[in-house]
Design a protein around this motif. Sequence first.
Motif, PDB file in Angstrom:
ATOM      1  N   GLY A   1       0.833  -1.201   0.000  1.00 56.80           N
ATOM      2  CA  GLY A   1       0.000   0.000   0.000  1.00 56.80           C
ATOM      3  C   GLY A   1       0.862   1.243   0.000  1.00 56.80           C
ATOM      4  O   GLY A   1       2.073   1.166   0.214  1.00 56.80           O
ATOM      5  N   PRO A   2       0.243   2.397  -0.237  1.00 58.54           N
ATOM      6  CA  PRO A   2       1.013   3.642  -0.343  1.00 58.54           C
ATOM      7  C   PRO A   2       1.664   4.056   0.978  1.00 58.54           C
ATOM      8  O   PRO A   2       1.285   3.576   2.048  1.00 58.54           O
ATOM      9  CB  PRO A   2      -0.023   4.674  -0.783  1.00 58.54           C
ATOM     10  CG  PRO A   2      -1.348   4.093  -0.468  1.00 58.54           C
ATOM     11  CD  PRO A   2      -1.193   2.613  -0.475  1.00 58.54           C
ATOM     12  N   SER A   3       2.623   4.955   0.887  1.00 60.47           N
ATOM     13  CA  SER A   3       3.329   5.460   2.060  1.00 60.47           C
ATOM     14  C   SER A   3       2.330   6.040   3.068  1.00 60.47           C
ATOM     15  O   SER A   3       1.381   6.727   2.694  1.00 60.47           O
ATOM     16  CB  SER A   3       4.298   6.544   1.595  1.00 60.47           C
ATOM     17  OG  SER A   3       5.007   7.018   2.691  1.00 60.47           O
ATOM     18  N   GLY A   4       2.528   5.680   4.336  1.00 58.78           N
ATOM     19  CA  GLY A   4       1.676   6.230   5.396  1.00 58.78           C
ATOM     20  C   GLY A   4       0.375   5.477   5.619  1.00 58.78           C
ATOM     21  O   GLY A   4      -0.440   5.877   6.448  1.00 58.78           O
ATOM     22  N   CYS A   5       0.163   4.345   4.914  1.00 59.27           N
ATOM     23  CA  CYS A   5      -1.124   3.643   5.030  1.00 59.27           C
ATOM     24  C   CYS A   5      -1.168   2.703   6.232  1.00 59.27           C
ATOM     25  O   CYS A   5      -2.201   2.091   6.510  1.00 59.27           O
ATOM     26  CB  CYS A   5      -1.449   2.887   3.750  1.00 59.27           C
ATOM     27  SG  CYS A   5      -0.406   1.453   3.484  1.00 59.27           S
ATOM     28  N   GLY A   6      -0.033   2.559   6.934  1.00 60.73           N
ATOM     29  CA  GLY A   6      -0.043   1.737   8.147  1.00 60.73           C
ATOM     30  C   GLY A   6       0.713   0.421   8.050  1.00 60.73           C
ATOM     31  O   GLY A   6       0.647  -0.413   8.954  1.00 60.73           O
TER      32      GLY A   6
END
Length: 224
Positions: free
Chosen positions: A38-43
Amino acid sequence: MIKVKNVWKIYGKGEAKTIALKNINLEIEKGEFVMIMGPSGCGKSTLLNILGLLDVPTKGAVHYKGRKTSSMSENERAVFRRKIGGFVFQQFHLIKTLTALENVELPMMLDEKDKRYRRRKAKKLLKMVGLEKRINHYPHQLSGGQQQRVAIARALANDPKIIFADEPTGNLDSKSGEVVMNILKELNEKGITIIMVTHEQELTRYASKIVKLKDGEIVEIVEK
Ligand code: ADP
Ligand code: ADP
């Protein structure tokens, strides 16, 4: 083997509050090669750290073989964590003042294993990752790919059942990245469960299960 039930992770309070994970439900079986994407910062890192017991959920539960990890003490969790898992990070996290061999020996110091045993095992592990000629090198004398292979050997020192890897190829060129991925694949074929965070789409061919995250939620789980 691992069951994550209704897990939430919330950082900070008020204005600074970040909901990093929202109601995560996930089961991981022995022998799987799981990729969290998943994208950066998605956990992704947050979920990996919770799975690896490096961090605890704000709400919800993580069970290991039916045992509820939240009811363990901090100390019990640390012992349990060392027993089940080995960790590999994007930045390698090797100790600069120690040789490759000494870095791999380090986790074994916490056990009661004697020095000769530790040395023999560290050499064997470094050989397994193709670094038998580099055992007395210091991290700065090794390429990024070689340093990551030392980190994998170190992660294997206590015979983990699971390898947790956070963007293990993130700092490597594609060729070294492939060497590292092939080592993880071999370990998986030997029965070690791999749980890895990546945002590199081309690595999904190594996975048996892909967990796609977006804004802290699982949007899709692909089983191959
Ligand atoms: P990813 O690994 O997908 O990039 P992270 O799990 O690192 O995402 O982060 C998820 C969210 O939680 C981000 O908004 C990040 O800024 C926040 N976050 C992560 N760790 C902390 C922390 N220790 N304190 C506060 N916020 C954090
Ligand atoms: P990576 O991209 O390799 O996962 P990050 O740069 O996202 O690493 O995070 C590195 C460390 O910083 C992690 O331990 C994470 O918990 C922490 N962190 C990430 N975002 C924040 C944030 N917004 N506030 C505080 N700590 C954070």
